[in-house]
Design an enzyme around this catalytic site. Structure first.
Site, PDB file in Angstrom:
ATOM      1  N   ARG A 181      -0.315  14.622  12.452  1.00 42.71           N
ATOM      2  CA  ARG A 181       0.087  14.342  11.069  1.00 42.71           C
ATOM      3  C   ARG A 181       0.300  15.621  10.253  1.00 42.71           C
ATOM      4  NH1 ARG A 181      -1.452   9.077   9.871  1.00 42.71           N
ATOM      5  NH2 ARG A 181       0.274   9.065   8.398  1.00 42.71           N
ATOM      6  N   PRO A 182       1.120  16.558  10.733  1.00 42.55           N
ATOM      7  CA  PRO A 182       1.330  17.800   9.980  1.00 42.55           C
ATOM      8  C   PRO A 182       1.991  17.534   8.629  1.00 42.55           C
ATOM      9  CG  PRO A 182       2.947  17.593  11.729  1.00 42.55           C
ATOM     10  CD  PRO A 182       1.955  16.483  11.937  1.00 42.55           C
ATOM     11  N   VAL A 183       1.891  18.506   7.732  1.00 43.78           N
ATOM     12  CA  VAL A 183       2.565  18.406   6.420  1.00 43.78           C
ATOM     13  C   VAL A 183       3.458  19.626   6.186  1.00 43.78           C
ATOM     14  CG1 VAL A 183       0.855  16.889   5.334  1.00 43.78           C
ATOM     15  CG2 VAL A 183       0.513  19.378   5.295  1.00 43.78           C
ATOM     16  N   ASP A 184       3.871  20.258   7.301  1.00 39.85           N
ATOM     17  CA  ASP A 184       4.705  21.470   7.180  1.00 39.85           C
ATOM     18  C   ASP A 184       6.006  21.216   6.432  1.00 39.85           C
ATOM     19  OD1 ASP A 184       5.140  19.884   9.596  1.00 39.85           O
ATOM     20  OD2 ASP A 184       6.705  21.337  10.075  1.00 39.85           O
ATOM     21  N   LYS A 239       0.844  -1.203   0.000  1.00 40.18           N
ATOM     22  CA  LYS A 239       0.000   0.000   0.000  1.00 40.18           C
ATOM     23  C   LYS A 239       0.877   1.250   0.000  1.00 40.18           C
ATOM     24  CE  LYS A 239      -1.812   1.605   3.994  1.00 40.18           C
ATOM     25  NZ  LYS A 239      -1.535   3.017   4.284  1.00 40.18           N
ATOM     26  N   ASN A 240       1.881   1.269   0.863  1.00 44.48           N
ATOM     27  CA  ASN A 240       2.651   2.507   1.045  1.00 44.48           C
ATOM     28  C   ASN A 240       3.718   2.725  -0.019  1.00 44.48           C
ATOM     29  OD1 ASN A 240       1.009   3.070   3.154  1.00 44.48           O
ATOM     30  ND2 ASN A 240       2.474   2.520   4.757  1.00 44.48           N
ATOM     31  N   ARG A 295      -8.707  -0.680   4.231  1.00 46.25           N
ATOM     32  CA  ARG A 295      -7.861   0.363   3.635  1.00 46.25           C
ATOM     33  C   ARG A 295      -6.462  -0.176   3.364  1.00 46.25           C
ATOM     34  NH1 ARG A 295      -8.169   6.101   6.390  1.00 46.25           N
ATOM     35  NH2 ARG A 295      -6.608   6.280   4.762  1.00 46.25           N
ATOM     36  N   CYS A 299      -5.423  12.675  12.061  1.00 46.45           N
ATOM     37  CA  CYS A 299      -6.169  11.427  11.969  1.00 46.45           C
ATOM     38  C   CYS A 299      -6.123  10.807  13.364  1.00 46.45           C
ATOM     39  CB  CYS A 299      -5.580  10.497  10.915  1.00 46.45           C
ATOM     40  SG  CYS A 299      -4.059   9.738  11.442  1.00 46.45           S
ATOM     41  N   ASP A 312       4.284   0.740  12.059  1.00 47.73           N
ATOM     42  CA  ASP A 312       3.085   0.086  11.500  1.00 47.73           C
ATOM     43  C   ASP A 312       2.943  -1.364  11.957  1.00 47.73           C
ATOM     44  OD1 ASP A 312       3.198   1.793   8.270  1.00 47.73           O
ATOM     45  OD2 ASP A 312       2.608   2.451  10.268  1.00 47.73           O
TER      46      ASP A 312
HETATM   47  C1  EPZ Z   1       3.938   7.111   6.289  1.00 46.61           C
HETATM   48  O1  EPZ Z   1       3.126   8.127   6.841  1.00 46.61           O
HETATM   49  C2  EPZ Z   1       3.046   5.891   6.149  1.00 46.61           C
HETATM   50  N1  EPZ Z   1       1.960   6.183   5.219  1.00 46.61           N
HETATM   51  C3  EPZ Z   1       2.500   5.501   7.525  1.00 46.61           C
HETATM   52  O2  EPZ Z   1       1.732   4.308   7.352  1.00 46.61           O
HETATM   53  C4  EPZ Z   1       3.689   5.203   8.441  1.00 46.61           C
HETATM   54  O3  EPZ Z   1       3.200   4.897   9.735  1.00 46.61           O
HETATM   55  C5  EPZ Z   1       4.620   6.433   8.509  1.00 46.61           C
HETATM   56  O4  EPZ Z   1       5.034   6.803   7.183  1.00 46.61           O
HETATM   57  C6  EPZ Z   1       5.870   6.157   9.335  1.00 46.61           C
HETATM   58  O5  EPZ Z   1       6.552   5.071   8.793  1.00 46.61           O
HETATM   59  C7  EPZ Z   1       2.210   6.172   3.889  1.00 46.61           C
HETATM   60  O6  EPZ Z   1       3.322   5.940   3.460  1.00 46.61           O
HETATM   61  C8  EPZ Z   1       1.046   6.443   2.988  1.00 46.61           C
HETATM   62  P1  EPZ Z   1       5.718  10.586   8.425  1.00 46.61           P
HETATM   63  P2  EPZ Z   1       3.637   9.660   6.859  1.00 46.61           P
HETATM   64  O7  EPZ Z   1       5.556  11.817   7.620  1.00 46.61           O
HETATM   65  O8  EPZ Z   1       4.565   9.884   5.738  1.00 46.61           O
HETATM   66  C9  EPZ Z   1       6.126  14.080  11.513  1.00 46.61           C
HETATM   67  C10 EPZ Z   1      -0.090   2.884   7.670  1.00 46.61           C
HETATM   68  O9  EPZ Z   1      -0.590   2.370   8.685  1.00 46.61           O
HETATM   69  N2  EPZ Z   1       5.950  15.002  10.377  1.00 46.61           N
HETATM   70  O10 EPZ Z   1       6.891   9.694   8.180  1.00 46.61           O
HETATM   71  O11 EPZ Z   1       2.456  10.535   6.979  1.00 46.61           O
HETATM   72  C11 EPZ Z   1       4.864  13.286  11.839  1.00 46.61           C
HETATM   73  O12 EPZ Z   1       4.048  14.034  12.725  1.00 46.61           O
HETATM   74  C12 EPZ Z   1       0.337   4.341   7.696  1.00 46.61           C
HETATM   75  O13 EPZ Z   1       0.125   2.272   6.588  1.00 46.61           O
HETATM   76  C13 EPZ Z   1       6.050  16.372  10.586  1.00 46.61           C
HETATM   77  O14 EPZ Z   1       6.279  16.827  11.714  1.00 46.61           O
HETATM   78  O15 EPZ Z   1       4.441   9.700   8.215  1.00 46.61           O
HETATM   79  C14 EPZ Z   1       5.399  12.050  12.501  1.00 46.61           C
HETATM   80  O16 EPZ Z   1       5.637  12.319  13.879  1.00 46.61           O
HETATM   81  C15 EPZ Z   1       0.044   4.998   9.026  1.00 46.61           C
HETATM   82  N3  EPZ Z   1       5.877  17.219   9.540  1.00 46.61           N
HETATM   83  C16 EPZ Z   1       6.733  11.825  11.817  1.00 46.61           C
HETATM   84  O17 EPZ Z   1       7.058  13.063  11.158  1.00 46.61           O
HETATM   85  C17 EPZ Z   1       5.626  16.756   8.265  1.00 46.61           C
HETATM   86  O18 EPZ Z   1       5.509  17.583   7.330  1.00 46.61           O
HETATM   87  C18 EPZ Z   1       6.728  10.726  10.799  1.00 46.61           C
HETATM   88  O19 EPZ Z   1       5.614  10.965   9.950  1.00 46.61           O
HETATM   89  C19 EPZ Z   1       5.537  15.358   8.071  1.00 46.61           C
HETATM   90  C20 EPZ Z   1       5.707  14.496   9.124  1.00 46.61           C
END
Ligand code: EPZ
Length: 417
Positions: free
Chosen positions: A122-125, A22-23, A398, A117, A306
């Protein structure tokens, strides 16, 4: 049809094949936006999130067909709309992955902020900062990210935190930027590597994928191509735990063993015997009760977040006490309350769960709260005495392809209703 009922006490044994990841398929589908002409994406898992991504691409104007294997033929040359609407993004956060590709190819994008969520804010900054570093003008208003840029320019981008989709968004955008981009502190997850392989197959110039420094030499255009998605390491890990928690044995074909070292190590520590070939893994628990294992989640190659909920379920019936520390997400223990309703003895303090293993869990009605939490409830139901009904099972659809069919093939007794 939003619940499943598991009759516990069956031993999981047999052979299955892993589905596509999926990812990996979600960023790869988003990346089709930067390729001209047709792409054929194969080994696509039949998941609700993939359907949502396909719907988003169609909303943008892409032409796509999905065959009976769920494999996708897509042409994004017909995209005539660069807006990813709130209604779509709120159902699947990975829609944010359209942002980078749309700005890179069309010079503009309007993507709804994903919002939080169940498992965290889950910020995207960092996605936004990376694109701004490449020259995108970005405003956030009325819940939308508005991005504009004549043409992105390569730059050196230091990621303040390791972010998987943040790295992926910037990586895709950089493939069409003018000049070179260096992404430092990049995520090294295998799914990032799979995305890079697809982009390179389209003609992108990328080195360093799988390390914390990814170099991209931007191109004027990329060509769509045929690509087969890597296996889903979290699905594989989940099914290995299904065998371990029931004292059974399982062989999983089409496995990506090199991506699962941390999970294999913890399963062996829990008492499982694991053997591998080039593309399969066999776990045998020999009917034993699991030994408790301490877990600390962290970015790859450490133990994956995960798989945390699944190991909460395994530790719940282990013969001793264990501690699980969740370091990535601030609210990823929602499965604990539901496991405790099945007789588990788990206390959560901050980002740590202390688990005192019990001899048996008892089946009960429980409710899924997020994708991996729902998987842990199914695993607990397999091991519990009596019947467990998991409500709101749409979460599991999902991320797991036909989970009850696969588990029933392995000896489980699960009915969806
Ligand atoms: C990906 O999410 C995966 N989803 C998640 O899988 C997985 O748990 C996660 O990576 C960690 O491995 C997909 O790939 C679609 P992150 P992602 O950005 O990219 C912080 C599942 O169950 N952060 O790596 O959204 C964030 O808050 C899902 O399959 C910022 O601060 O996770 C977190 O603490 C759940 N600012 C950390 O980074 C940002 O702009 C890691 O989040 C982005 C992230």
């Amino acid at each position: 049809m939003n619940q499943i009922t598991i009759t516990g006490g069956q031993t999981i044994q047999g052979t299955i094949a892993a589905s596509g990841a999926k990812n990996a398929v979600l960023p790869i589908l988003a990346a089709t936006i930067v390729g001209q002409g047709e792409s054929h994406i194969k080994h696509v898992p039949h998941l609700h999130d993939v359907t949502t991504m396909n719907e988003l691409l169609a909303q943008l104007g892409a032409k796509l067909t999905v065959d009976h294997h769920a494999d996708i033929t897509i042409n994004t040359d017909t995209i005539n709309n660069q807006t990813a609407p709130y209604e779509t993004v709120k159902t699947m956060r990975a829609s944010i992955l359209a942002l980078g590709p749309l700005v890179a190819r069309y010079g503009r994008a309007k993507v709804s902020l994903p919002g939080g969520c169940q498992i965290g804010a889950r910020p995207v900054d960092l996605h936004i900062k990376g694109l701004q570093a490449m020259g995108a003008k970005i405003e956030v208003q009325d819940g939308y990210i508005l991005a504009n840029c004549e043409r992105l320019k390569g730059n050196r981008i230091m990621m303040e935190k390791v972010t998987v989709t943040g790295t992926e968004n910037i990586l895709i955008a950089a493939t069409l930027a003018k000049g070179e981009t260096l992404i430092e502190n990049a995520a090294i997850e295998p799914e990032v590597v799979d995305l890079a392989k697809y982009l390179k197959a389209m003609g992108a110039e990328i080195t360093g994928e799988g390390t914390s420094k990814i170099y991209v030499q931007g191109k004027d255009q990329l060509q769509g191509t045929t690509y087969s998605v890597m296996p889903d390491r979290i699905e594989i890990g989940t099914f290995l735990v299904a065998a371990a928690i029931t004292g059974g044995s399982i062989t999983i074909n089409n496995s990506c063993n090199d991506d699962l070292d941390a999970v294999f190590a913890k399963l062996v520590e829990a008492g499982a015997e694991i053997t591998t070939t080039a593309d399969s893994v066999t776990l045998n628990m020999h009917g034993k009760r699991p030994t408790p294992v301490d877990i600390r989640t962290a970015p790859h190659p450490a133990f994956p977040t995960d798989m945390q909920a699944q190991f909460c379920a395994l530790n719940a019936i282990a013969d001793g006490t264990s501690h699980i520390t969740e370091t990535l997400f601030e609210n990823r223990f929602m499965h604990v309350e539901e496991l405790n309703r099945m007789g588990a003895n788990i206390q959560v303090e901050g980002n740590q769960a202390m688990i005192k293993g019990v001899d048996t869990l008892s089946g009960a009605p429980v409710t899924a709260t997020d994708l991996r939490a729902s998987a842990s409830l199914v695993l607990a139901g397999l091991a519990a005495t009596g019947q467990t009904t998991v409500h709101d099972i749409h979460y599991i659809d999902r991320g797991y392809e036909a989970i009850e069919e696969k588990l029933n093939q392995l000896g489980a007794v699960i009915v969806r209703s």
